[in-house]
Design a protein around this motif. Structure first.
Motif, PDB file in Angstrom:
ATOM      1  N   ASP A  68       0.377  -1.978   7.918  1.00  0.00           N
ATOM      2  CA  ASP A  68      -0.620  -3.010   7.621  1.00  0.00           C
ATOM      3  C   ASP A  68      -1.750  -2.406   6.800  1.00  0.00           C
ATOM      4  O   ASP A  68      -2.364  -3.074   5.981  1.00  0.00           O
ATOM      5  CB  ASP A  68      -1.196  -3.590   8.916  1.00  0.00           C
ATOM      6  N   CYS A  69      -2.013  -1.117   7.052  1.00  0.00           N
ATOM      7  CA  CYS A  69      -3.070  -0.409   6.333  1.00  0.00           C
ATOM      8  C   CYS A  69      -2.637   1.032   6.095  1.00  0.00           C
ATOM      9  O   CYS A  69      -2.062   1.669   6.982  1.00  0.00           O
ATOM     10  CB  CYS A  69      -4.373  -0.432   7.146  1.00  0.00           C
ATOM     11  N   VAL A  70      -2.912   1.517   4.901  1.00  0.00           N
ATOM     12  CA  VAL A  70      -2.705   2.924   4.559  1.00  0.00           C
ATOM     13  C   VAL A  70      -4.059   3.477   4.122  1.00  0.00           C
ATOM     14  O   VAL A  70      -4.715   2.898   3.248  1.00  0.00           O
ATOM     15  CB  VAL A  70      -1.643   3.099   3.443  1.00  0.00           C
ATOM     16  N   ILE A  71      -4.454   4.555   4.765  1.00  0.00           N
ATOM     17  CA  ILE A  71      -5.719   5.221   4.449  1.00  0.00           C
ATOM     18  C   ILE A  71      -5.371   6.556   3.812  1.00  0.00           C
ATOM     19  O   ILE A  71      -4.754   7.412   4.455  1.00  0.00           O
ATOM     20  CB  ILE A  71      -6.562   5.440   5.721  1.00  0.00           C
ATOM     21  N   VAL A  72      -5.736   6.723   2.543  1.00  0.00           N
ATOM     22  CA  VAL A  72      -5.414   7.958   1.831  1.00  0.00           C
ATOM     23  C   VAL A  72      -6.686   8.637   1.353  1.00  0.00           C
ATOM     24  O   VAL A  72      -7.594   7.994   0.849  1.00  0.00           O
ATOM     25  CB  VAL A  72      -4.445   7.716   0.650  1.00  0.00           C
ATOM     26  N   MET A  73      -6.710   9.958   1.546  1.00  0.00           N
ATOM     27  CA  MET A  73      -7.900  10.726   1.200  1.00  0.00           C
ATOM     28  C   MET A  73      -7.661  11.704   0.058  1.00  0.00           C
ATOM     29  O   MET A  73      -8.543  12.490  -0.276  1.00  0.00           O
ATOM     30  CB  MET A  73      -8.432  11.441   2.450  1.00  0.00           C
ATOM     31  N   ASN A  74      -6.466  11.647  -0.563  1.00  0.00           N
ATOM     32  CA  ASN A  74      -6.195  12.473  -1.740  1.00  0.00           C
ATOM     33  C   ASN A  74      -5.058  11.851  -2.554  1.00  0.00           C
ATOM     34  O   ASN A  74      -4.353  10.957  -2.078  1.00  0.00           O
ATOM     35  CB  ASN A  74      -5.877  13.918  -1.348  1.00  0.00           C
ATOM     36  N   ARG A  75      -4.907  12.308  -3.766  1.00  0.00           N
ATOM     37  CA  ARG A  75      -3.912  11.732  -4.671  1.00  0.00           C
ATOM     38  C   ARG A  75      -2.469  11.910  -4.185  1.00  0.00           C
ATOM     39  O   ARG A  75      -1.680  10.956  -4.249  1.00  0.00           O
ATOM     40  CB  ARG A  75      -4.087  12.319  -6.072  1.00  0.00           C
ATOM     41  N   PRO A  76      -2.091  13.112  -3.700  1.00  0.00           N
ATOM     42  CA  PRO A  76      -0.713  13.237  -3.213  1.00  0.00           C
ATOM     43  C   PRO A  76      -0.390  12.228  -2.097  1.00  0.00           C
ATOM     44  O   PRO A  76       0.731  11.722  -2.025  1.00  0.00           O
ATOM     45  CB  PRO A  76      -0.633  14.678  -2.699  1.00  0.00           C
ATOM     46  N   SER A  77      -1.356  11.925  -1.261  1.00  0.00           N
ATOM     47  CA  SER A  77      -1.136  10.951  -0.182  1.00  0.00           C
ATOM     48  C   SER A  77      -0.965   9.548  -0.746  1.00  0.00           C
ATOM     49  O   SER A  77      -0.124   8.779  -0.262  1.00  0.00           O
ATOM     50  CB  SER A  77      -2.302  10.990   0.810  1.00  0.00           C
ATOM     51  N   LEU A  78      -1.752   9.201  -1.751  1.00  0.00           N
ATOM     52  CA  LEU A  78      -1.592   7.896  -2.400  1.00  0.00           C
ATOM     53  C   LEU A  78      -0.187   7.773  -2.966  1.00  0.00           C
ATOM     54  O   LEU A  78       0.502   6.775  -2.747  1.00  0.00           O
ATOM     55  CB  LEU A  78      -2.630   7.717  -3.510  1.00  0.00           C
ATOM     56  N   GLU A  79       0.238   8.799  -3.689  1.00  0.00           N
ATOM     57  CA  GLU A  79       1.546   8.764  -4.333  1.00  0.00           C
ATOM     58  C   GLU A  79       2.689   8.710  -3.319  1.00  0.00           C
ATOM     59  O   GLU A  79       3.709   8.083  -3.565  1.00  0.00           O
ATOM     60  CB  GLU A  79       1.697   9.965  -5.264  1.00  0.00           C
ATOM     61  N   LYS A  80       2.506   9.321  -2.166  1.00  0.00           N
ATOM     62  CA  LYS A  80       3.562   9.359  -1.158  1.00  0.00           C
ATOM     63  C   LYS A  80       3.609   8.101  -0.284  1.00  0.00           C
ATOM     64  O   LYS A  80       4.688   7.629   0.070  1.00  0.00           O
ATOM     65  CB  LYS A  80       3.371  10.591  -0.262  1.00  0.00           C
ATOM     66  N   TYR A  81       2.444   7.537   0.072  1.00  0.00           N
ATOM     67  CA  TYR A  81       2.417   6.486   1.096  1.00  0.00           C
ATOM     68  C   TYR A  81       2.123   5.075   0.590  1.00  0.00           C
ATOM     69  O   TYR A  81       2.259   4.130   1.350  1.00  0.00           O
ATOM     70  CB  TYR A  81       1.424   6.854   2.206  1.00  0.00           C
ATOM     71  N   GLU A  82       1.751   4.917  -0.665  1.00  0.00           N
ATOM     72  CA  GLU A  82       1.483   3.574  -1.182  1.00  0.00           C
ATOM     73  C   GLU A  82       2.698   2.663  -0.995  1.00  0.00           C
ATOM     74  O   GLU A  82       2.564   1.490  -0.636  1.00  0.00           O
ATOM     75  CB  GLU A  82       1.094   3.647  -2.662  1.00  0.00           C
ATOM     76  N   LYS A  83       3.877   3.190  -1.170  1.00  0.00           N
ATOM     77  CA  LYS A  83       5.114   2.406  -1.045  1.00  0.00           C
ATOM     78  C   LYS A  83       5.357   1.927   0.386  1.00  0.00           C
ATOM     79  O   LYS A  83       6.092   0.967   0.601  1.00  0.00           O
ATOM     80  CB  LYS A  83       6.308   3.223  -1.529  1.00  0.00           C
ATOM     81  N   ASP A  84       4.741   2.565   1.372  1.00  0.00           N
ATOM     82  CA  ASP A  84       4.961   2.214   2.778  1.00  0.00           C
ATOM     83  C   ASP A  84       4.044   1.101   3.271  1.00  0.00           C
ATOM     84  O   ASP A  84       4.085   0.734   4.445  1.00  0.00           O
ATOM     85  CB  ASP A  84       4.778   3.452   3.662  1.00  0.00           C
ATOM     86  N   LEU A  85       3.238   0.565   2.380  1.00  0.00           N
ATOM     87  CA  LEU A  85       2.313  -0.516   2.732  1.00  0.00           C
ATOM     88  C   LEU A  85       3.001  -1.854   2.510  1.00  0.00           C
ATOM     89  O   LEU A  85       3.612  -2.090   1.468  1.00  0.00           O
ATOM     90  CB  LEU A  85       1.061  -0.410   1.855  1.00  0.00           C
ATOM     91  N   LYS A  86       2.898  -2.740   3.501  1.00  0.00           N
ATOM     92  CA  LYS A  86       3.543  -4.048   3.366  1.00  0.00           C
ATOM     93  C   LYS A  86       2.806  -4.886   2.309  1.00  0.00           C
ATOM     94  O   LYS A  86       1.610  -4.675   2.069  1.00  0.00           O
ATOM     95  CB  LYS A  86       3.584  -4.775   4.700  1.00  0.00           C
ATOM     96  N   PRO A  87       3.489  -5.824   1.670  1.00  0.00           N
ATOM     97  CA  PRO A  87       2.816  -6.712   0.720  1.00  0.00           C
ATOM     98  C   PRO A  87       1.655  -7.433   1.418  1.00  0.00           C
ATOM     99  O   PRO A  87       1.784  -7.900   2.550  1.00  0.00           O
ATOM    100  CB  PRO A  87       3.909  -7.707   0.321  1.00  0.00           C
ATOM    101  N   GLY A  88       0.511  -7.469   0.766  1.00  0.00           N
ATOM    102  CA  GLY A  88      -0.680  -8.074   1.348  1.00  0.00           C
ATOM    103  C   GLY A  88      -1.467  -7.131   2.228  1.00  0.00           C
ATOM    104  O   GLY A  88      -2.530  -7.486   2.738  1.00  0.00           O
TER     105      GLY A  88
END
Length: 178
Positions: A68-88
Motif C-alpha cells: 500500500d505504501c513504499v518508503i524509499v530513502m535512496n535511489r537503489p531502493s526506489l529502483e528496486k521497490y517501486e514495482k512492488d507498490l500497488k496501483p493507487g
C-alpha cells in the motif's frame, strides 16, 4: 483495514527501526502486526529493507507482495521497490537523496526532503523519523503519541534525551507530507 508497507534505504539510515516502530505502535493500539527485516551485508552500506503489515485482522504472511505504501530513502531502493507498490499506492521518497523521478504514473508520489528536515530537527540521523512522520500523515495508521511512546521504550533511558528531537522530526515529516 490492512496496511502493507515496504521501507528501504542504505544500511544505517534507520529503516529497520522505523519499521519496528510502526509494528510496535500498531501492536500497542491492539492491531495485528508483522515486521520482517532484511539483515546481512545490507547493514554495511547496501540496501536494507523491511516489510511491515498492520491489520485489524490476522496477518497471514509477513511478506509484502503488493504494498500500500513504499518508503524509499535512496535511489537503489526506489529502483528496486517501486514495482512492488500497488496501483493507487503511496510512494514516499527522500527527495534529498533521490534525484530521479519514479517511473510509474499510477501511484501517488510524496517527496520529502528528509535529510534537510532532520537537520532542522537536530540531526541528519533523524531522517528515518521524518519519513515515519510523513508516512503516518498519509496513512493515519497509528497515533503519533503511540509512536513516541514506542520510540521511548525502544531507545531506553540512555537515549531518552533524543526523544524531543525525534518528535520534532516526526512533526516536520508530517508537515512536509500535507
Amino acid at each position: 483495514m490492512t496496511e502493507q508497507i515496504i521501507l528501504a534505504g542504505f544500511g544505517g539510515q534507520g529503516v529497520l527501526l522505523a519499521g519496528q516502530i510502526i509494528a510496535y505502535a500498531g501492536m500497542n493500539e491492539g492491531k495485528n502486526v508483522s515486521w520482517l527485516p532484511s539483515y546481512g551485508p545490507e547493514m554495511r552500506g547496501g540496501t536494507a529493507n523491511c516489510n511491515v503489515v498492520v491489520s485489524d485482522e490476522e496477518v497471514g504472511s509477513p511478506v509484502v507482495v503488493e504494498a500500500d505504501c513504499v518508503i524509499v530513502m535512496n535511489r537503489p531502493s526506489l529502483e528496486k521497490y517501486e514495482k512492488d507498490l500497488k496501483p493507487g499506492g503511496v510512494l514516499l521518497m527522500d527527495s534529498d537523496l533521490i534525484e530521479v523521478e519514479p517511473q510509474r504514473d499510477d501511484i501517488k508520489v510524496v517527496k520529502v526532503p528528509a535529510n534537510t528536515l532532520a537537520e532542522q530537527a537536530g540531526s541528519v540521523k533523524a531522517a528515518n523519523m521524518v519519513m515515519l512522520g510523513a508516512y503516518n500523515e498519509c496513512s493515519h495508521i497509528v497515533d503519533n503519541k503511540t509512536i513516541i511512546e514506542c520510540l521511548a521504550k525502544i531507545m531506553g533511558e540512555k537515549k531518552a534525551h533524543l526523544i524531543p528531537m525525534n518528535e520534532k522530526a516526526l512533526d516536520l515529516g508530517a508537515q512536509a507530507a500535507k
